[in-house]
Design a protein around this motif. Structure first.
Motif, PDB file in Angstrom:
ATOM      1  N   GLN A 241       2.554   0.003  -3.371  1.00 48.98           N
ATOM      2  CA  GLN A 241       1.511   0.747  -3.268  1.00 48.98           C
ATOM      3  C   GLN A 241       0.787   1.346  -1.998  1.00 48.98           C
ATOM      4  O   GLN A 241       0.141   2.483  -1.968  1.00 48.98           O
ATOM      5  CB  GLN A 241       0.460  -0.108  -4.099  1.00 48.98           C
ATOM      6  N   GLN A 242       0.953   0.977  -0.878  1.00 54.62           N
ATOM      7  CA  GLN A 242       0.682   1.452   0.185  1.00 54.62           C
ATOM      8  C   GLN A 242       1.302   2.621   0.677  1.00 54.62           C
ATOM      9  O   GLN A 242       0.823   3.557   1.556  1.00 54.62           O
ATOM     10  CB  GLN A 242       0.648   0.513   1.389  1.00 54.62           C
ATOM     11  N   GLU A 243       2.298   2.806   0.115  1.00 56.40           N
ATOM     12  CA  GLU A 243       3.290   4.125   0.315  1.00 56.40           C
ATOM     13  C   GLU A 243       2.739   5.191  -0.452  1.00 56.40           C
ATOM     14  O   GLU A 243       2.916   6.566  -0.039  1.00 56.40           O
ATOM     15  CB  GLU A 243       4.559   3.923   0.038  1.00 56.40           C
ATOM     16  N   TYR A 244       1.653   5.203  -1.249  1.00 52.63           N
ATOM     17  CA  TYR A 244       1.215   6.269  -2.276  1.00 52.63           C
ATOM     18  C   TYR A 244      -0.389   6.136  -2.156  1.00 52.63           C
ATOM     19  O   TYR A 244      -0.881   5.097  -1.411  1.00 52.63           O
ATOM     20  CB  TYR A 244       1.415   5.713  -3.794  1.00 52.63           C
ATOM     21  N   PRO A 245      -0.703   7.511  -2.302  1.00 49.66           N
ATOM     22  CA  PRO A 245      -2.454   7.626  -2.145  1.00 49.66           C
ATOM     23  C   PRO A 245      -3.228   6.781  -2.982  1.00 49.66           C
ATOM     24  O   PRO A 245      -4.280   6.422  -2.875  1.00 49.66           O
ATOM     25  CB  PRO A 245      -2.618   8.993  -2.444  1.00 49.66           C
ATOM     26  N   SER A 246      -2.652   6.475  -4.077  1.00 43.47           N
ATOM     27  CA  SER A 246      -3.387   5.626  -5.038  1.00 43.47           C
ATOM     28  C   SER A 246      -2.460   4.624  -5.807  1.00 43.47           C
ATOM     29  O   SER A 246      -1.239   4.871  -5.737  1.00 43.47           O
ATOM     30  CB  SER A 246      -4.115   6.405  -6.089  1.00 43.47           C
TER      31      SER A 246
ATOM     32  N   GLU B 279      -0.747   6.229  -8.770  1.00 47.01           N
ATOM     33  CA  GLU B 279       0.580   7.166  -8.364  1.00 47.01           C
ATOM     34  C   GLU B 279       1.760   6.065  -8.199  1.00 47.01           C
ATOM     35  O   GLU B 279       2.986   6.406  -8.399  1.00 47.01           O
ATOM     36  CB  GLU B 279       0.232   7.844  -7.097  1.00 47.01           C
TER      37      GLU B 279
END
Length: 99
Positions: free
Chosen positions: A21-26, A29
């Protein structure tokens, strides 16, 4: 009737969302990406992640264990109501019989 999803697939989807999840803006996503990767609906992944958070106590709601207990109690309640209806009908029948 909802189709049964393999618990391993469900656990994998939740794990992938958490790990990436930290690899995505939210988080949303991240859920969309994982759902596409695993070939399941975005809504399914969202519900699985949410339920896992509820079960872990990080979010308010009815845990999976509580949900199963509620289902069991509702089924038992339904059976008991049916038994009472049969007993009432039998009582009425036997009470109306001439002695």
């Amino acid at each position: 009737m909802p189709k049964k999803i393999d618990p391993e697939l469900r656990a994998r989807a939740v794990r992938l969302v958490r790990e990436h999840q930290q690899e995505y803006p939210s988080v949303t996503e991240a859920m969309v990406a994982v759902s596409k990767q695993l070939g399941v609906s975005r809504e399914s992944v969202r519900r699985w992640v949410t339920q896992t958070e509820v079960d872990a106590g990080r979010r308010e709601g009815v845990s999976s264990q509580e949900h199963e207990e509620i289902k069991r109690l509702k089924a038992e309640n339904r059976r008991l109501r049916e038994d009472v209806a049969v007993l009432k009908a039998a009582t009425t029948f036997f009470a109306s019989m001439p002695q």
